[in-house]
Motif scaffolding. Sequence first.
Motif, PDB file in Angstrom:
ATOM      1  N   UNK A 244      42.943  21.834 -30.845  1.00 41.71           N
ATOM      2  CA  UNK A 244      41.095  21.535 -30.090  1.00 41.71           C
ATOM      3  C   UNK A 244      40.811  19.163 -30.713  1.00 41.71           C
ATOM      4  N   UNK A 245      41.559  19.104 -31.339  1.00 47.15           N
ATOM      5  CA  UNK A 245      40.909  17.647 -31.414  1.00 47.15           C
ATOM      6  C   UNK A 245      41.276  16.936 -30.440  1.00 47.15           C
ATOM      7  N   UNK A 246      42.347  17.098 -30.101  1.00 42.63           N
ATOM      8  CA  UNK A 246      43.398  16.706 -29.122  1.00 42.63           C
ATOM      9  C   UNK A 246      42.479  16.686 -27.912  1.00 42.63           C
ATOM     10  N   UNK A 247      41.967  17.848 -27.342  1.00 43.88           N
ATOM     11  CA  UNK A 247      41.295  18.028 -26.553  1.00 43.88           C
ATOM     12  C   UNK A 247      39.855  17.655 -25.690  1.00 43.88           C
ATOM     13  N   UNK A 248      39.411  17.558 -27.663  1.00 39.70           N
ATOM     14  CA  UNK A 248      37.834  16.512 -26.845  1.00 39.70           C
ATOM     15  C   UNK A 248      37.883  15.281 -27.172  1.00 39.70           C
ATOM     16  N   UNK A 249      38.854  14.413 -28.038  1.00 40.77           N
ATOM     17  CA  UNK A 249      39.690  13.262 -28.470  1.00 40.77           C
ATOM     18  C   UNK A 249      39.615  13.206 -26.122  1.00 40.77           C
ATOM     19  N   UNK A 250      41.109  13.044 -25.987  1.00 46.26           N
ATOM     20  CA  UNK A 250      41.429  13.392 -24.539  1.00 46.26           C
ATOM     21  C   UNK A 250      40.463  12.798 -23.188  1.00 46.26           C
ATOM     22  N   UNK A 251      39.080  13.773 -23.437  1.00 46.65           N
ATOM     23  CA  UNK A 251      37.892  13.573 -22.681  1.00 46.65           C
ATOM     24  C   UNK A 251      37.169  13.164 -22.923  1.00 46.65           C
ATOM     25  N   UNK A 252      36.675  13.356 -23.688  1.00 49.93           N
ATOM     26  CA  UNK A 252      35.651  11.672 -25.095  1.00 49.93           C
ATOM     27  C   UNK A 252      35.951  10.240 -24.440  1.00 49.93           C
ATOM     28  N   UNK A 253      37.531   9.557 -24.433  1.00 46.32           N
ATOM     29  CA  UNK A 253      38.377   8.459 -24.339  1.00 46.32           C
ATOM     30  C   UNK A 253      38.516   8.555 -22.592  1.00 46.32           C
ATOM     31  N   UNK A 254      38.462   9.313 -22.050  1.00 45.10           N
ATOM     32  CA  UNK A 254      39.208   9.254 -20.625  1.00 45.10           C
ATOM     33  C   UNK A 254      37.976   8.124 -19.787  1.00 45.10           C
ATOM     34  N   UNK A 255      38.772   8.304 -18.864  1.00 46.66           N
ATOM     35  CA  UNK A 255      37.854   6.944 -17.884  1.00 46.66           C
ATOM     36  C   UNK A 255      36.728   7.886 -17.341  1.00 46.66           C
ATOM     37  N   UNK A 256      36.523   9.112 -17.147  1.00 45.37           N
ATOM     38  CA  UNK A 256      35.280   9.488 -16.577  1.00 45.37           C
ATOM     39  C   UNK A 256      34.647   9.921 -18.023  1.00 45.37           C
ATOM     40  N   UNK A 257      34.764   8.923 -18.669  1.00 45.06           N
ATOM     41  CA  UNK A 257      33.768   9.780 -19.622  1.00 45.06           C
ATOM     42  C   UNK A 257      33.100   8.023 -19.704  1.00 45.06           C
TER      43      UNK A 257
ATOM     44  N   UNK B 231      27.704  10.846 -29.283  1.00 45.87           N
ATOM     45  CA  UNK B 231      27.107  11.781 -28.217  1.00 45.87           C
ATOM     46  C   UNK B 231      27.743  12.354 -26.729  1.00 45.87           C
ATOM     47  N   UNK B 232      28.869  11.541 -26.729  1.00 41.42           N
ATOM     48  CA  UNK B 232      29.977  11.791 -25.764  1.00 41.42           C
ATOM     49  C   UNK B 232      31.171  13.868 -26.746  1.00 41.42           C
ATOM     50  N   UNK B 233      31.098  13.573 -28.161  1.00 40.37           N
ATOM     51  CA  UNK B 233      31.576  14.253 -28.611  1.00 40.37           C
ATOM     52  C   UNK B 233      30.946  15.437 -28.535  1.00 40.37           C
ATOM     53  N   UNK B 234      29.610  15.642 -28.814  1.00 38.72           N
ATOM     54  CA  UNK B 234      28.852  16.653 -28.915  1.00 38.72           C
ATOM     55  C   UNK B 234      28.773  17.069 -27.738  1.00 38.72           C
ATOM     56  N   UNK B 235      28.628  16.376 -26.532  1.00 42.14           N
ATOM     57  CA  UNK B 235      28.472  17.638 -24.888  1.00 42.14           C
ATOM     58  C   UNK B 235      29.628  17.943 -24.834  1.00 42.14           C
ATOM     59  N   UNK B 236      30.562  17.769 -25.162  1.00 36.45           N
ATOM     60  CA  UNK B 236      31.970  18.581 -25.041  1.00 36.45           C
ATOM     61  C   UNK B 236      31.932  19.311 -26.446  1.00 36.45           C
ATOM     62  N   UNK B 237      31.935  19.517 -27.456  1.00 35.60           N
ATOM     63  CA  UNK B 237      31.270  20.493 -28.456  1.00 35.60           C
ATOM     64  C   UNK B 237      30.814  21.409 -27.714  1.00 35.60           C
ATOM     65  N   UNK B 238      29.407  20.991 -27.036  1.00 33.58           N
ATOM     66  CA  UNK B 238      28.760  21.617 -26.977  1.00 33.58           C
ATOM     67  C   UNK B 238      28.449  22.569 -25.426  1.00 33.58           C
ATOM     68  N   UNK B 239      29.608  22.159 -24.141  1.00 39.29           N
ATOM     69  CA  UNK B 239      29.772  22.433 -23.174  1.00 39.29           C
ATOM     70  C   UNK B 239      31.158  23.391 -23.235  1.00 39.29           C
ATOM     71  N   UNK B 240      31.948  23.102 -24.460  1.00 40.71           N
ATOM     72  CA  UNK B 240      33.251  23.931 -24.094  1.00 40.71           C
ATOM     73  C   UNK B 240      34.718  23.327 -23.737  1.00 40.71           C
ATOM     74  N   UNK B 241      33.985  21.431 -23.626  1.00 39.67           N
ATOM     75  CA  UNK B 241      34.798  20.899 -22.705  1.00 39.67           C
ATOM     76  C   UNK B 241      34.656  21.376 -20.967  1.00 39.67           C
ATOM     77  N   UNK B 242      34.498  22.059 -21.017  1.00 43.07           N
ATOM     78  CA  UNK B 242      34.360  21.902 -19.019  1.00 43.07           C
ATOM     79  C   UNK B 242      33.250  21.502 -18.311  1.00 43.07           C
TER      80      UNK B 242
END
Length: 236
Positions: A81-94, A156-167
């Motif tokens: 779970x931690x790895x999934x969120x980390x990959x999203x929030x440190x990505x180019x897209x974020x 804030x990016x982590x909170x958004x992913x947590x809220x949206x389930x990473x989708x």
Amino acid sequence: MSNTFSNERKRQLVLFCKERNLHFKNLELLDLAFHHRSYSNENISHKHYNNERLEFLGDSVLGLATASFLYNDMRKNQEGDLAKIKSVVVSEKSLSPVALEFGIDKMLVLGRGEELSGGRNKPAILADCMEAIIGAYYIDQGFEAAEKYILSFIIPAVRKVQHDGGKDYKTLLQELYQKKSKQCPVYKTVEVSGPDHDQTFKVCVELGGVTYGPESGKSKKEAEQNVAKAAYEAIR
């Protein structure tokens, strides 16, 4: 490393620091973080003066600060779970939208070719510069200061992913809408404006007989995400 810059450039760097609550002792180091390799490739006197080494360092500092926050914030979650969120929030897209919000596009020093091809709005260049600034701040002020800066936009990016389930919002909208209908959302680009290197797209989304939007973005994909978000929040 040494470099000289004009009084105007110094003013820009000082203002950037003030707006981001950064405290650089060495403004030359910050200036280096904004220098893309396209500039050093075109200027012999600046052959090795670019932000790639700072980006390399900043990427690791960003990863450590983010991982540390997630480890302490999500104590009941598994490593996956931690790895999934980390990959999203440190990505180019974020990172690239944050860079635009911080005005990094205006601070970049690019080669003429990259400038003409719209380099100031390229997500990869913006995200790389974000990491280079982190690397520069780590060298100048140490990990604690760099971590504080990182968490200002990572939390804030982590909170958004947590809220949206990473989708993403297109996925969220489709899942929500298909609970009510067997149809899929239909996206339509209604306007494209601006020169080729700096276009703005406007997109609508149709859900049955109801149209939402238009919403804008610097790419078709971004505009679709923005209108999906508007529609999702309207019907949720």
